[in-house]
Design an enzyme around this catalytic site. Structure first.
Site, short mmCIF file in Angstrom:
data_model
loop_
_atom_site.label_atom_id
_atom_site.label_comp_id
_atom_site.label_asym_id
_atom_site.label_seq_id
_atom_site.Cartn_x
_atom_site.Cartn_y
_atom_site.Cartn_z
N GLY A 11 42.33 -77.52 49.41
CA GLY A 11 42.04 -78.44 50.49
C GLY A 11 43.12 -79.48 50.70
O GLY A 11 43.39 -79.90 51.83
N ASN A 12 43.79 -79.90 49.63
CA ASN A 12 44.83 -80.92 49.73
C ASN A 12 46.01 -80.45 50.56
O ASN A 12 46.73 -81.26 51.14
CB ASN A 12 45.30 -81.31 48.33
CG ASN A 12 46.09 -82.60 48.32
OD1 ASN A 12 45.60 -83.61 48.80
ND2 ASN A 12 47.30 -82.58 47.79
N LYS A 130 25.56 -74.80 46.91
CA LYS A 130 26.79 -75.27 47.54
C LYS A 130 26.48 -76.21 48.70
O LYS A 130 25.93 -75.80 49.72
CB LYS A 130 27.59 -74.07 48.05
CG LYS A 130 28.90 -74.42 48.73
CD LYS A 130 29.91 -74.97 47.75
CE LYS A 130 31.25 -75.22 48.43
NZ LYS A 130 32.24 -75.79 47.51
N LYS A 215 36.69 -69.84 47.57
CA LYS A 215 38.00 -69.44 48.09
C LYS A 215 38.91 -68.86 47.02
O LYS A 215 39.61 -67.87 47.24
CB LYS A 215 38.64 -70.63 48.79
CG LYS A 215 40.09 -70.46 49.20
CD LYS A 215 41.08 -71.02 48.17
CE LYS A 215 40.87 -72.48 47.93
NZ LYS A 215 41.81 -73.02 46.89
N LYS A 277 38.88 -72.52 39.57
CA LYS A 277 40.26 -72.02 39.61
C LYS A 277 40.60 -71.25 38.34
O LYS A 277 41.27 -70.20 38.39
CB LYS A 277 41.23 -73.19 39.82
CG LYS A 277 41.07 -73.87 41.18
CD LYS A 277 41.88 -75.12 41.30
CE LYS A 277 41.80 -75.69 42.70
NZ LYS A 277 40.44 -75.89 43.20
#
Length: 312
Positions: A11-12, A130, A215, A277
């Site tokens: 997102g960053n 979520k 994602k 991640k």
């Protein structure tokens, strides 16, 4: 022979937490990220994946306003994910072309609307967790739940109640063979935006579902399917840390699968940040990938950047 890399933008790379989500802000961030991706183009064929959390949130707010003010029917979540795949893909496409023009590189950029199949019986549909969309008062959340059948949960920081949806495990990436074909031929492919448009399949017929796919995990599944050599997960820290933001925090250069699994089990990685991640990295490396690199976008120009997860 160029290496094949999947680069998952966090997102960053698209929209930072302190920003409002304006077009100017987003395109500035994407330009900076694409400049960094440009640093690996001489040695790599590249597939780009990206998140869409803030952008989907903005669309849901627009839906809410349109429904209240103009009685415009709000669209389901799978449709909203498709919208962000198109809009964010457009920004990445344009910025990558501009970067390559400055570098005198002539390669195609292709954005694919990507459906990702999930299991209709995934446990995430039984217990959705979520959070998506705007915050509501308890009264409004209860009313919407009764009206729509949606689930709402109170925010841990006391900001209100938010709709929660399933985050099912991605099973198959539609058109993944085409992704590989295009990437192997030198095209830069933007795919599985926002984790992919979630669909279920029954007797050959597909339909969208109300869900958000992780994602990073969808990117890892894509990387395995196209037999990528490397998988980059771009985030807001240069390396993975243990004891993060504590006096004894320590940056990690290399993690074996075993070491990463042990640290994950110890709770060293936050569920809302680094843990997904690490799981995506483990999936890639355990299913044939050579290494996963977790780092900031501006570190890509360094050959030894980030934290590398390897088989060991």
């Amino acid at each position: 022979m160029k290496k094949l890399a999947v680069v998952a933008l966090g997102g960053n790379a698209l929209l930072r937490s302190e920003q409002k989500g304006t077009y100017k802000e987003q395109i500035s961030n994407v330009e900076q990220t694409c400049q960094q991706i440009g640093s690996i183009l001489n040695d790599h064929n590249v597939v780009i994946a990206h998140g869409n959390g803030p952008q989907v949130g903005n669309i849901l707010l627009q839906n809410e306003a349109g429904k209240e003010k103009f009685a415009v029917e709000d669209m389901p979540l799978d449709y909203c994910v498709a919208q962000t795949q198109g809009s964010i893909g457009y920004l990445i496409d344009m910025c990558m072309r501009n970067v390559m023009h400055k570098m005198n590189i002539n390669r195609n950029v292709v954005t694919l609307l990507t459906q990702v199949t999930v299991d209709k019986n995934d446990k995430g549909f039984i217990n959705p967790t979520k959070p998506v969309g705007p915050y509501y008062t308890k009264e409004n959340a209860d009313a919407y739940a009764k009206q729509t059948g949606a689930s709402f949960k109170e925010d841990a920081k006391g900001r209100g109640w938010r709709k929660v949806v399933a985050s099912p495990v991605p099973l198959t990436i539609e058109n993944v063979d085409l992704v590989k074909q295009l990437a192997d031929n030198g095209s830069i492919v933007v795919t599985v935006g926002g984790g992919g448009i979630p669909v279920i399949e029954h007797n050959g017929v597909i339909k969208g579902v109300e869900a958000v796919i992780d994602k990073d995990l969808a990117s890892a599944v894509t990387a395995v399917a196209i037999k990528a050599d490397e998988f980059y997960i771009l985030t807001d820290v240069a390396k993975v840390y243990i004891n993060f933001r504590k006096e004894n925090e320590k940056a990690l250069d290399v993690l074996t699968v075993k070491e990463a699994e042990e640290l994950l089990a110890q709770g060293q990685f936050g569920e809302g940040s680094m843990a997904p991640k690490i799981r995506a990295a483990l999936y890639f490396v355990k299913n044939g990938g050579k290494e996963c690199i977790i780092t900031e976008a501006n570190q890509l120009k360094n050959s030894n950047c980030g934290t590398r997860i390897i088989k060991g």
